[in-house]
Design a protein around this motif. Sequence first.
Motif, mmCIF file in Angstrom:
data_model
loop_
_atom_site.group_PDB
_atom_site.id
_atom_site.type_symbol
_atom_site.label_atom_id
_atom_site.label_comp_id
_atom_site.label_asym_id
_atom_site.label_seq_id
_atom_site.Cartn_x
_atom_site.Cartn_y
_atom_site.Cartn_z
ATOM 1 N N SER A 40 0.845 -1.188 0.000
ATOM 2 C CA SER A 40 0.000 0.000 0.000
ATOM 3 C C SER A 40 0.883 1.242 0.000
ATOM 4 C CB SER A 40 -0.912 0.014 1.227
ATOM 5 O OG SER A 40 -0.152 0.275 2.398
ATOM 6 N N VAL A 41 0.301 2.343 -0.428
ATOM 7 C CA VAL A 41 1.027 3.617 -0.433
ATOM 8 C C VAL A 41 1.558 3.900 0.972
ATOM 9 C CG1 VAL A 41 0.726 6.116 -0.637
ATOM 10 C CG2 VAL A 41 -0.210 4.604 -2.396
ATOM 11 N N SER A 56 2.369 7.628 -4.096
ATOM 12 C CA SER A 56 1.141 7.758 -4.870
ATOM 13 C C SER A 56 1.424 8.261 -6.283
ATOM 14 C CB SER A 56 0.178 8.699 -4.155
ATOM 15 O OG SER A 56 -1.036 8.793 -4.851
ATOM 16 N N TYR A 59 2.925 5.331 -8.302
ATOM 17 C CA TYR A 59 1.886 4.363 -8.646
ATOM 18 C C TYR A 59 0.964 4.913 -9.731
ATOM 19 C CZ TYR A 59 2.924 1.211 -4.650
ATOM 20 O OH TYR A 59 3.496 0.320 -3.773
ATOM 21 N N SER A 60 0.596 6.191 -9.627
ATOM 22 C CA SER A 60 -0.297 6.798 -10.618
ATOM 23 C C SER A 60 0.339 6.825 -11.998
ATOM 24 C CB SER A 60 -0.678 8.210 -10.188
ATOM 25 O OG SER A 60 -1.483 8.165 -9.036
ATOM 26 N N ARG A 70 -5.535 -0.591 -10.584
ATOM 27 C CA ARG A 70 -6.116 -0.352 -9.269
ATOM 28 C C ARG A 70 -7.223 -1.382 -9.053
ATOM 29 N NH1 ARG A 70 -5.299 4.151 -6.503
ATOM 30 N NH2 ARG A 70 -4.554 5.156 -8.400
#
Length: 139
Positions: A40-41, A56, A59-60, A70
């Motif tokens: 997780s972030v 984040s 990941y984006s 996602r």
Amino acid sequence: MQMHFDIVPGSPVPIYRQIVEQLRRQVAGGQCQPGDELPSVRALALQHAINPMTVSKAYSLLEAEGLLERRRGVGMAVAATRHRTDAPTPTQLLRPTLREAAQQARELGLDASTALSLFAQCLQDAMPDERQDPGSPSA
């Protein structure tokens, strides 16, 4: 699969780029398979004492290029199918780093055999479980 990240805060490469590039290499090299869940972030940020927004952002970017997907209620995972057909190969990902190393070797006045010997030693140091002859095709 437990993903491993080597984050170097003092590196000139921004932390989000380090995450992006490492994930690209892990997927291209087969260490991460489609469906593998990412930390997780929050977990990754805590583990490396970095800002969650940095994770984040990485990941984006990877989601936008189709490498990650996602999953509602689960988080991010390696995409089951790549949305891009121009996915780089492991050699394409490594080539820029090797070009830079070759340039530095030339600037330092090292001959090719010395540079190659040093690279072989670095490979052995990085992969202690794979004790192979540096001249073998799979090394």
